[in-house]
Enzyme design. Structure first.
Site, short mmCIF file in Angstrom:
data_model
loop_
_atom_site.label_atom_id
_atom_site.label_comp_id
_atom_site.label_asym_id
_atom_site.label_seq_id
_atom_site.Cartn_x
_atom_site.Cartn_y
_atom_site.Cartn_z
N ASP A 13 93.52 0.16 22.66
CA ASP A 13 93.80 0.61 24.04
C ASP A 13 92.54 0.77 24.89
O ASP A 13 92.50 1.60 25.80
CB ASP A 13 94.57 1.96 24.04
CG ASP A 13 95.80 1.89 23.18
OD1 ASP A 13 96.51 0.87 23.25
OD2 ASP A 13 96.05 2.84 22.42
N LYS A 16 91.32 -4.22 26.59
CA LYS A 16 90.94 -5.61 26.23
C LYS A 16 91.76 -6.62 27.01
O LYS A 16 91.27 -7.68 27.36
CB LYS A 16 91.15 -5.84 24.72
CG LYS A 16 90.27 -4.98 23.84
CD LYS A 16 90.53 -5.24 22.37
CE LYS A 16 91.89 -4.81 21.90
NZ LYS A 16 92.14 -3.36 21.92
N GLY A 40 99.58 -3.77 22.47
CA GLY A 40 100.18 -3.76 23.80
C GLY A 40 99.09 -4.10 24.79
O GLY A 40 98.17 -3.32 24.99
N HIS A 41 99.14 -5.30 25.36
CA HIS A 41 98.10 -5.72 26.29
C HIS A 41 98.66 -5.66 27.70
O HIS A 41 99.62 -6.34 28.03
CB HIS A 41 97.64 -7.15 25.97
CG HIS A 41 96.97 -7.24 24.62
ND1 HIS A 41 96.74 -8.41 23.97
CD2 HIS A 41 96.48 -6.27 23.83
CE1 HIS A 41 96.15 -8.15 22.82
NE2 HIS A 41 95.99 -6.87 22.71
N THR A 42 98.06 -4.83 28.53
CA THR A 42 98.57 -4.63 29.89
C THR A 42 97.78 -5.49 30.87
O THR A 42 96.56 -5.47 30.88
CB THR A 42 98.43 -3.13 30.28
OG1 THR A 42 99.04 -2.38 29.24
CG2 THR A 42 99.10 -2.84 31.60
N GLN A 193 94.11 -4.06 18.53
CA GLN A 193 93.68 -2.73 18.05
C GLN A 193 92.17 -2.57 18.27
O GLN A 193 91.64 -3.13 19.21
CB GLN A 193 94.07 -2.51 16.59
CG GLN A 193 95.58 -2.35 16.39
CD GLN A 193 96.30 -3.67 16.21
OE1 GLN A 193 95.86 -4.53 15.45
NE2 GLN A 193 97.41 -3.85 16.89
N LYS A 334 87.61 1.81 32.59
CA LYS A 334 88.17 3.07 33.10
C LYS A 334 87.09 4.08 33.52
O LYS A 334 87.30 5.30 33.40
CB LYS A 334 89.14 3.66 32.08
CG LYS A 334 90.33 2.73 31.83
CD LYS A 334 91.42 3.37 31.04
CE LYS A 334 92.65 3.65 31.86
NZ LYS A 334 93.85 3.98 31.08
N LEU A 335 85.97 3.58 34.00
CA LEU A 335 84.92 4.50 34.45
C LEU A 335 85.42 5.36 35.62
O LEU A 335 85.04 6.51 35.77
CB LEU A 335 83.67 3.70 34.86
CG LEU A 335 82.45 4.54 35.20
CD1 LEU A 335 81.91 5.27 33.96
CD2 LEU A 335 81.32 3.70 35.81
P1 IMP Z 1 100.53 0.07 12.58
O1 IMP Z 1 99.56 -0.90 13.13
O2 IMP Z 1 101.88 0.03 13.26
O3 IMP Z 1 100.63 0.01 11.08
O4 IMP Z 1 99.96 1.55 12.91
C1 IMP Z 1 98.77 2.05 12.31
C2 IMP Z 1 97.97 2.88 13.32
O5 IMP Z 1 97.41 2.01 14.30
C3 IMP Z 1 98.79 3.92 14.10
O6 IMP Z 1 97.98 5.05 14.34
C4 IMP Z 1 99.09 3.20 15.40
O7 IMP Z 1 99.32 4.11 16.47
C5 IMP Z 1 97.79 2.44 15.60
N1 IMP Z 1 97.93 1.23 16.42
C6 IMP Z 1 98.45 0.05 16.06
N2 IMP Z 1 98.35 -0.84 17.07
C7 IMP Z 1 97.73 -0.21 18.08
C8 IMP Z 1 97.29 -0.62 19.37
O8 IMP Z 1 97.43 -1.77 19.80
N3 IMP Z 1 96.67 0.33 20.13
C9 IMP Z 1 96.45 1.58 19.66
N4 IMP Z 1 96.82 2.00 18.47
C10 IMP Z 1 97.46 1.12 17.67
#
Ligand code: IMP
Length: 431
Positions: A13, A16, A40-42, A193, A334-335
């Protein structure tokens, strides 16, 4: 011709999606190499907000080829949904979207296992990511690759549907990318991630199941490290985290972590139950201050809608991210959210239980939970910086904050993002 990896330096988050969207016009292929629809790419396009979970952020740029590499895990139902949404928006995908025939497939059973076994314990997104990678590594019977779907003896109607969905896009993407490189095309690799969710380098076991770090681009896309010239690390001007796990600089500590674990504390709830962000950001109470920053930065999960945990920037983490990813450039995002806060803090070192000081990021999550961050304080700046377009448009205090980051990590800042829209960006150094 430059091949670049964009990687998250914190807990995901970091923004990217916006950075990739910005760079995409200069590249021929945008490639995802890890994770799945847990991401989740916004992206903002013509004033509208779009969130993609699986398909690479470059898809809006009609001159780019978009690739889901072998390291990605693919839920064909989500893939189908995103394709439909894109087609509705008029995007042409023919010959522009490819899925590796070596990628593993997320089945409904993997999703079920994730929800039953890991969602509550580890705070996963419940999208079946962990069980799919586990099956891949264990080489168990429920491990299915895209190529396996083309088996003509497939009787299962769910898998037969999966086959119909992905077949038109499936190919040997490693061959495709190496061929593009041989033809002098530029490749952009988009990490999902972040470094501290990486299964090897993150806050294990509170991590995802793939290699989010830059090295993951090689294994997850089928290219060699010698193809890469630049590695751009994306870092938010403060820190956020969704899900469970240690977070040294968190505002409000354990109270905030437990509160954010509750799915009912959505943006709507916080809108109704708390004062406006600007007032919360003047509070001496760290828990309330953290809610203020979340409201101001709209820090609610793009995938799960969970409130993101918030805290100060952690330079111990960032130095670690610079090292394990071999960063050549930084993008600070996000500065603008830090505007109108009288004093800003940045964690420089950790103080351990025995009062010794550590410049290093510890391996064990219990050690991480026990340490105390040691902060440097910086004066904040007044006013809105979201209209700044050149580095010198920024107030002195904002530049001082950025230069302190560069000084500490010894990696130059190339991009500064001052708002969600593409034009709200300062290019400090050409990428
Ligand atoms: P999983 O990837 O669903 O197995 O989750 C493992 C951990 O990674 C959890 O804490 C999720 O909230 C976190 N996580 C997975 N994908 C993202 C992402 O794209 N952004 C932020 N946290 C993520």
């Amino acid at each position: 011709m430059t091949n670049t990896i964009v990687v998250g330096c914190q807990f995901g988050d970091e923004g990217k999606g916006k950075v990739v969207d910005l760079l995409a016009p200069s590249y021929d292929a945008i490639v995802r190499y890890n994770g799945g629809n847990n991401a989740g790419h916004t992206i903002y396009r013509n004033g509208e907000k779009h969130i993609f979970h699986l398909i690479p952020s470059g898809v809006f740029h009609s001159n780019t080829v978009n690739v889901l590499g072998n390291g990605v895990v693919i839920d064909p139902l989500v893939f189908e949904e995103e394709i439909r949404a894109l087609q509705k928006m008029g995007a042409s995908l023919e010959g522009r979207l490819f899925v590796s025939d070596r990628a593993h497939v997320i089945t409904p059973q993997h999703v079920e296992k994730d929800i039953k076994r890991a969602k509550g314990r580890l705070g996963t997104t419940g999208r079946g990511i962990g069980p799919t990678y586990a099956a891949k590594i264990a080489r168990s019977e429920d491990a299915i690759r895209v190529a396996d779907l083309f088996d003509s003896i497939l009787k299962d109607p769910v898998l037969a549907h999966f086959c119909d969905v992905v077949r038109p896009f499936a190919t040997d993407t490693s061959h495709l990318l190496n061929q593009m490189h041989a033809d002098e095309k530029s490749l952009l690799f988009e990490g999902a991630q972040g470094t501290f969710l990486d299964v090897d380098h993150g806050t294990y076991p509170y991590v995802t199941s793939s290699n989010a770090v830059a090295g993951g681009a090689c294994t997850g896309a089928g290219i060699g490290p010698t193809l890469i010239q630049r590695v751009l690390g994306v870092v938010k001007a403060y820190t956020t985290r969704v899900g469970k796990g240690p977070f040294a600089t968190e505002f409000g500590g354990e109270q905030a972590a437990a509160y954010c674990d509750d799915y009912s504390h959505t943006a709507g709830y916080e809108q109704e139950h708390f004062e406006p962000a600007e007032r919360l950001l003047r509070s001496q109470d760290q828990f309330l201050f953290g809610i203020g920053l979340r409201k101001k930065g709209d820090e609610y999960g793009a995938t799960t809608k969970r409130p993101r945990r918030t805290g100060w920037l952690d330079l111990v983490m960032l130095r670690y991210a610079c090292a394990v990813n071999g960063l050549t450039d930084l993008a600070i995002t996000k500065l603008d959210v830090l505007g109108n806060i009288p004093k800003l803090q940045v964690c420089n070192v950790y103080e351990l239980k025995n009062c010794s000081i550590s410049l290093r990021f510890p391996a064990h999550h219990a050690a991480l939970s026990a340490l105390q961050p040691v902060y440097s304080t910086f004066p904040g700046w007044e006013g809105d910086i979201s209209t700044a377009r050149h580095y010198n448009d920024l107030p002195l205090e904002a530049r001082t904050y950025l230069e302190a980051i560069e000084d500490s990590v010894k990696v130059p800042i190339s991009i500064v993002s001052v708002g969600p829209r593409p034009e709200q960006t300062i290019i400090k150094r050409k990428i």
